[in-house]
Structure formats: C-alpha cells, structure tokens
Enzyme design. Structure first.
Site, short mmCIF file in Angstrom:
data_model
loop_
_atom_site.label_atom_id
_atom_site.label_comp_id
_atom_site.label_asym_id
_atom_site.label_seq_id
_atom_site.Cartn_x
_atom_site.Cartn_y
_atom_site.Cartn_z
N ASN A 164 -9.48 8.47 -3.96
CA ASN A 164 -10.81 7.80 -3.82
C ASN A 164 -11.66 8.87 -3.40
O ASN A 164 -12.88 8.60 -3.52
CB ASN A 164 -10.56 6.75 -2.55
CG ASN A 164 -11.83 5.98 -2.48
OD1 ASN A 164 -12.44 5.48 -3.12
ND2 ASN A 164 -12.37 6.14 -0.80
N ASP A 272 -17.07 10.36 -2.10
CA ASP A 272 -16.32 9.16 -2.93
C ASP A 272 -16.28 9.61 -4.41
O ASP A 272 -17.37 9.49 -5.06
CB ASP A 272 -17.00 7.89 -2.60
CG ASP A 272 -16.13 6.70 -2.96
OD1 ASP A 272 -15.23 6.72 -2.23
OD2 ASP A 272 -16.50 6.18 -3.97
N ASP A 303 -3.42 5.90 -0.51
CA ASP A 303 -4.35 5.52 0.43
C ASP A 303 -5.41 4.73 -0.14
O ASP A 303 -5.98 5.03 -1.34
CB ASP A 303 -4.80 6.90 1.26
CG ASP A 303 -5.75 6.71 2.32
OD1 ASP A 303 -5.29 6.15 3.36
OD2 ASP A 303 -6.73 7.16 2.38
N HIS A 307 -10.36 0.50 -2.70
CA HIS A 307 -11.82 1.17 -2.85
C HIS A 307 -11.95 1.93 -4.00
O HIS A 307 -12.88 2.78 -4.19
CB HIS A 307 -11.96 2.21 -1.68
CG HIS A 307 -11.82 1.26 -0.37
ND1 HIS A 307 -12.72 0.29 0.02
CD2 HIS A 307 -10.96 1.24 0.63
CE1 HIS A 307 -12.41 -0.33 1.23
NE2 HIS A 307 -11.29 0.33 1.68
N GLU A 337 -2.33 1.21 -0.48
CA GLU A 337 -2.82 0.43 0.58
C GLU A 337 -4.05 -0.56 0.21
O GLU A 337 -5.08 0.00 -0.10
CB GLU A 337 -3.10 1.50 1.77
CG GLU A 337 -3.70 1.10 3.25
CD GLU A 337 -4.95 2.08 3.59
OE1 GLU A 337 -5.17 1.80 4.70
OE2 GLU A 337 -5.54 2.67 3.02
#
Ligand SMILES: [Ca+2]
Ligand SMILES: [Ca+2]
Ligand SMILES: [Ca+2]
Length: 607
Positions: A164, A272, A303, A307, A337
């Site tokens: 991410n 990001d 992780d 997102h 996650e």
C-alpha cells in the site's frame, strides 16, 4: 480403551518417537501441511530477542533521532533482531506453534514524523528498501538462516508485507508536513493542475481504472492534487529505483479513513502507491516473488490490504501462488489485514470475493471472543460466526484458513481488553478469562494466531506502541510498570518462562489441536449459546471419520450443568482437555456437561 488398543497405541507412540528422531520426515512433511493445520506465532522482531548487540543502531551514527535506537522509548528500536529470534525457536516450537509470522523485516526509514513527534521504524511498516533486511534486524543471510532453521524443524515462516505504501519520503510543496488534507479525484482531477479549474495536464489519460501501460504512460505530471517532491537527501533512498519517482504514488494528501481516501490517501504521510498502475503491480509482483524464490518462505500476511484497490490483489495473489508452486510450496498461505473494530464478517468476506484474497485476519472472531469472555455480554457473536462463514469466498471450508486471534499489535492485547471491561479484576479471575479465550482460540475454527508475549501474561495499557512489550529485559518504564497475568515477574526480566501458566496452557492445547483433525479441519455445528454470560457449545467433526468432538465453554462466573444436543451416534465421550465432559450420553442425542466457572471441556465421542 481395551488392552489390545492400548498396546497398539503404545506401539504407535514408539513408532512416532522413532519418526521424530529421524528428523528428515518432519522436514519434508511441513510443505504438505495445509494452512489450517498450523498454529501461528506472531512476532515483532525488534521486541523479541536481542541476539546481536552490534546491530542495535542499525549501523547508523548519532543520537536516537539518527539511529532510531532508544530501548527506554516505546516508539524507538529496542535491539531485537533475527539472530535473537533464531535463538528462541525452541521456545516457540515448544509452545506448540508450527508457523511464525514475522513482522516486516525490510529496510525502513529509521526515524520519521514531524518535529516534536518523531518515532522510529522498529515495527517495520515504513519500508524504503524492499529488497533487503533492515540492518537493525540483521542481514538477508540472517533471514535465510532463520527460514532454513525453521524449516529444518518442520516450522513455517510467514512474511509480513506491504504494497500500500512506502516510508514517508515524498513531501508536497503546498501546506505543511503533517497537515496535508485529502484532495479528492472530483475536486482535483488527474486532468488539471491543482483544482478542476487549473491548467490542463496529462492529456489523453483515460483515468486510473484503465489499467493498460499505454494509458498510464499518458500520466506524466503528478501535480494534479498536490505538487509532490522528493527531498534531495532522499532522492535514491528507495529500492528498487522506480519507487523514487512520485508518478507512481497517489499524492492526494492524508487519508481521513473514509470513502475514496481510504484507498487513495496517505497514512499519516506514508507515500501511498498508485496501485492501479500496471507498473506498480508488476513491480510489487517482482519484489515479493523474489523473496519467495530466494528464501522459500511459506506465506504472506498482507498489511493494510483494504487500503489497496481489489484489482491489485486480483493480479498479485495468483502471481504469488504460482511463484510458490514453482518453488515447490503447494500450500503457500496468503492472508490480508482488513482491520475493523466491529463484528463485521461481511466486510471481511467482501475482500475474499472482490479482491480474491484467499484469507483475511479474522477480526470478527477477535471481537466475538472478547464480547463473550469479558463477562459483559452473551455469546451471540460467537454463535453467529458459524453462519457468517457462508459469506466468505469458498464458504465455511475457506473460513478454516482464516487466521484467528484474540488481540494484536495495533488493537491491543486480549488481557488488556478483559481488564478494560473489568477494572480492578482479581488476578486469578483475569488469568481464568485469558485461559478461556485461548481455549476458544485453540479449538474453534480458523488458524490460531498467538501474539508473542500473550503466553507470558502481557496485557499492556492499550493498542499500538502500548501493546508492543519486550520479551527480553525491557528498559521501557511504562512496560515494566505493568503487573503481568499469571506471574509476579515484570517485563524488566527476561520473559521466556516455559513454566508460566499461560505458556503451559497454550502448549497443551496447541499440541492437542494439531493432532486432532476435527479441530484443525472439521466442520462446526452450533450446540448451545447464551443471551448473557453462560454456555457456548459447538461440535466439530473429523473430516475423515465424521467423529464428533464437543467443545463447551462457560463464560459465566457460576458453574453450569446442562444437557447439550449431540449426534445420536455419539454415546460415549472421553475428555481431551478441560473438565466436565460426560462419560456417556444421557440418552441418544443428549449429553450432560458440567463446567466449572469460566471452565471449558473438549469431549471426543468415543466407541
Ligand atoms: Ca540487536
Ligand atoms: Ca492506498
Ligand atoms: Ca509522504
């Protein structure tokens, strides 16, 4: 058990002992184990064991703001490393764990954050170099040695990976660091500099949902929202080199965790990645595929998976599974996650469907167990869990592979949640509740995931930094001030105590679990649930023989005796763990369990 079967069992034990001493069997067999047959132990290497003091500062010079090292500060490196983790494999294996989820080990930006609020990358989630181990943790050779040593014991190693974001390197010309409000795609389109009335840029770019290299080649100016730049000193800090170009990032400012910003925004400044861009997809596949090729690891914990756009995972996951198969790793496990503070299996399951994640961390299970065991509510969420498994891609069978857990490094530890719900709880009551939670974790469906230190009674005062205590003698005052569960020791001492009641409790149940197919791979049927603290019971079934194992839990502080519905053919039972199993059914289809306060029983139907 008859004398004949007893002597057969003795022979089997003897054979088993011989097999165990001929270690190669375990070495070759671990690849054949399915993800649901594992017990996972989750470790943050910085906080586990310091096997090499010479790397504590990561080879850096200066004060803590340069090296990141300050063992008295919970926000900085404490000295743990891969050599230390390797030295403690015996401890982890004797606990009953068969797989280790190692927190991210990639090279991080050592220190970041605005002036006055700086902290270190001790947790590993601020990567700059995706191809090497952070010098605070050791070297790539140390990691190779760790993986090989684990494999030699028949244990697996799961890496914690991030696609991410990278560390916070990119800054924006506008505004002040730490204060970049999110700028949406509608207000700040790719087609203009600044807001929608700005000058035209990126002609011909058809939007970020057209995932062709041809389309993305037309996105040449990254100043559509903010004007990103890389500070001179950090121009080449990221590896591989393509990561240093701001064009591969979203550059829309900080996420506010809502709507579009959840996938496009920076996590408190963390750069990001534009994960819609095929160059980024290809780049991440190359990076992580290489770790499979070079180290033969057994899986990935992903992780911040929620997102990243689901299309990214739809490309990434099959690529990793195929890479692993080529390497001779047929049961490579991938779990994402999808963090949530709610009981929300629908959200979790949507990521197995939309993004094609084979599994997600089971936050719903964590919520359900805390709600049941903290003594404030009934067991309704636990009862719902079985029904809700139908939501996952692949249904209840796929749900067997969801890593389950009671607490973690972000939300907080299980003992913390129990204490929070019961201020001033007596130590023995707290220990009993923590044991009950672990009994659920180690017998119910999913892959039990133990957060390091829970087996030594760590609780902590909250989530994040407050839940990341040291296993080696800690110098962090707030950690050392805590009374641990089940012991008079504190975290100022070394805490690899194999006589700790929780360590022994977990070791016993983990050993039972891995040898009982009903517990690793069996389907689940609900038997009893309560509106308030009380009885929760399910049966699980051996996938080959169909034999029943009844699991009964008493979440109340009173003893319970109750008739529980069992299979008509389950007439006799033997106790596998806990106390209160009936030796025989009262009548076909009904058995009486008698559980002590906060007790549990694992009862195998026997004939
Ligand atoms: Ca060290
Ligand atoms: Ca993102
Ligand atoms: Ca940034």
């Amino acid at each position: 058990m008859s004398r004949f079967t007893a002597s057969l069992a003795a022979m089997a034990t003897c054979l088993l002992a011989q097999t165990a001493s001929a270690a190669p069997a375990a070495q070759s067999d671990f690849r054949a184990r399915k993800p649901e047959q594992e017990v996972i132990y989750f470790v943050l290497p910085d906080r586990f064991e310091n096997g090499d003091r010479s790397n504590d500062k990561g080879g850096l010079k200066g004060d803590k703001f340069s090296t990141g090292f300050d063992p008295a500060d919970k926000a900085f490196y404490h000295g743990g490393d891969l050599k230390g983790l390797m030295q403690r494999l015996d401890y982890i294996q004797r606990l009953g764990a068969t797989a280790i989820w190692v927190g991210p080990i990639f090279k991080n930006k050592p220190v970041q954050g605005p002036e006055g609020n700086k902290s270190a990358g001790y947790h590993g989630y601020w990567i700059t170099d995706f191809t090497q181990v952070d010098p605070h943790f050791g070297t790539n050779a140390d990691f190779k040695a760790l993986v090989d040593a684990a494999h030699a014991r028949g244990m697996k190693v799961y890496m914690d990976i991030i696609a991410n974001h990278t560390a916070d390197v990119i800054q924006y010309r506008e505004g002040k660091e730490g204060n970049y409000a999110y700028r949406s795609k509608a207000d700040y389109p790719y087609s203009t500099h600044g807001d929608a009335s700005g000058k035209a840029i990126n002609p011909g770019f058809a939007g970020d949902d057209v995932a062709t290299p041809r389309n993305w080649a037309k996105l040449t100016d990254p100043s559509f929202a903010y004007t990103p730049f890389v500070p001179k000193a950090e121009k080449n800090v990221k590896v591989p080199a393509w990561l240093n170009d701001p064009i591969y990032y979203h550059n829309r400012g900080d996420t506010n965790w809502k709507g579009e910003s959840s996938q496009y925004g920076d996590f408190v400044g963390l750069d990001d990645l534009a994960t819609e861009n095929p160059r980024v997809v290809e780049g991440m596949i190359a990076i992580y595929g290489d770790w499979i090729d070079r180290f033969g690891i057994d899986g990935f914990r992903i992780d911040t998976a929620r997102h990243v756009n689901p299309e990214f995972w739809r490309a990434f996951v099959p690529a990793m599974l195929s890479r692993a198969r080529q390497k001779g790793i047929p049961n490579f496990h991938i779990f994402g996650e999808v963090a949530t503070g709610e009981y929300d299996p629908a959200l979790l399951a949507s990521w197995t469907r939309n993004a094609g994640l084979p599994a997600v961390l089971d936050f719903a299970f964590m919520h359900a167990v805390i709600a049941a065991v903290d003594g404030k509510a009934g067991t309704q969420e636990l009862a719902r869990l079985g029904e809700d498994d139908a939501l996952y891609q692949g249904g209840a069978q796929a749900a067997l592979q969801l890593p389950t857990f009671l607490g973690n490094h972000d939300a907080g530890r299980f003992a913390y949640f129990i204490r929070k719900a019961n201020p001033g709880i007596a130590p023995e009551n707290l220990l009993a509740r923590v044991e009950l939670g672990h009994a659920m974790l180690l017998t119910l469906r999913g892959v039990p995931t133990i957060y390091y230190g829970d087996e030594q009674g760590f609780g902590g005062e909250g989530g994040d930094q407050l839940s990341r205590q040291d296993m080696f003698p800690s110098r962090t005052a707030i950690y050392n001030a805590e009374s641990l569960v089940g012991t008079d020791d504190t975290s100022a001492a070394s805490n690899f105590d194999e006589s700790h009641p929780l360590y022994r409790f977990i070791a016993k149940l983990a050993a039972l679990r891995v040898k009982t197919p009903a517990l690793t791979s069996g389907t689940t049927r609900l038997r009893a649930t309560s509106e308030g603290p009380g009885l929760f019971a399910v049966s699980r079934f051996d996938p080959d023989t169909g034999k029943e194992v009844l699991l009964a839990f008493n979440t109340s502080a009173e003893p319970i005796t109750a008739q529980v519905f069992v299979e008509t053919g389950s007439l006799k039972f033997k106790t596998l763990a806990g106390a209160g199993c009936p030796s025989m059914a009262t009548a076909p289809g009904s058995a009486a369990v008698s559980l002590p306060p906060l007790g549990f029983a694992v009862c195998a139907a026997d004939d």
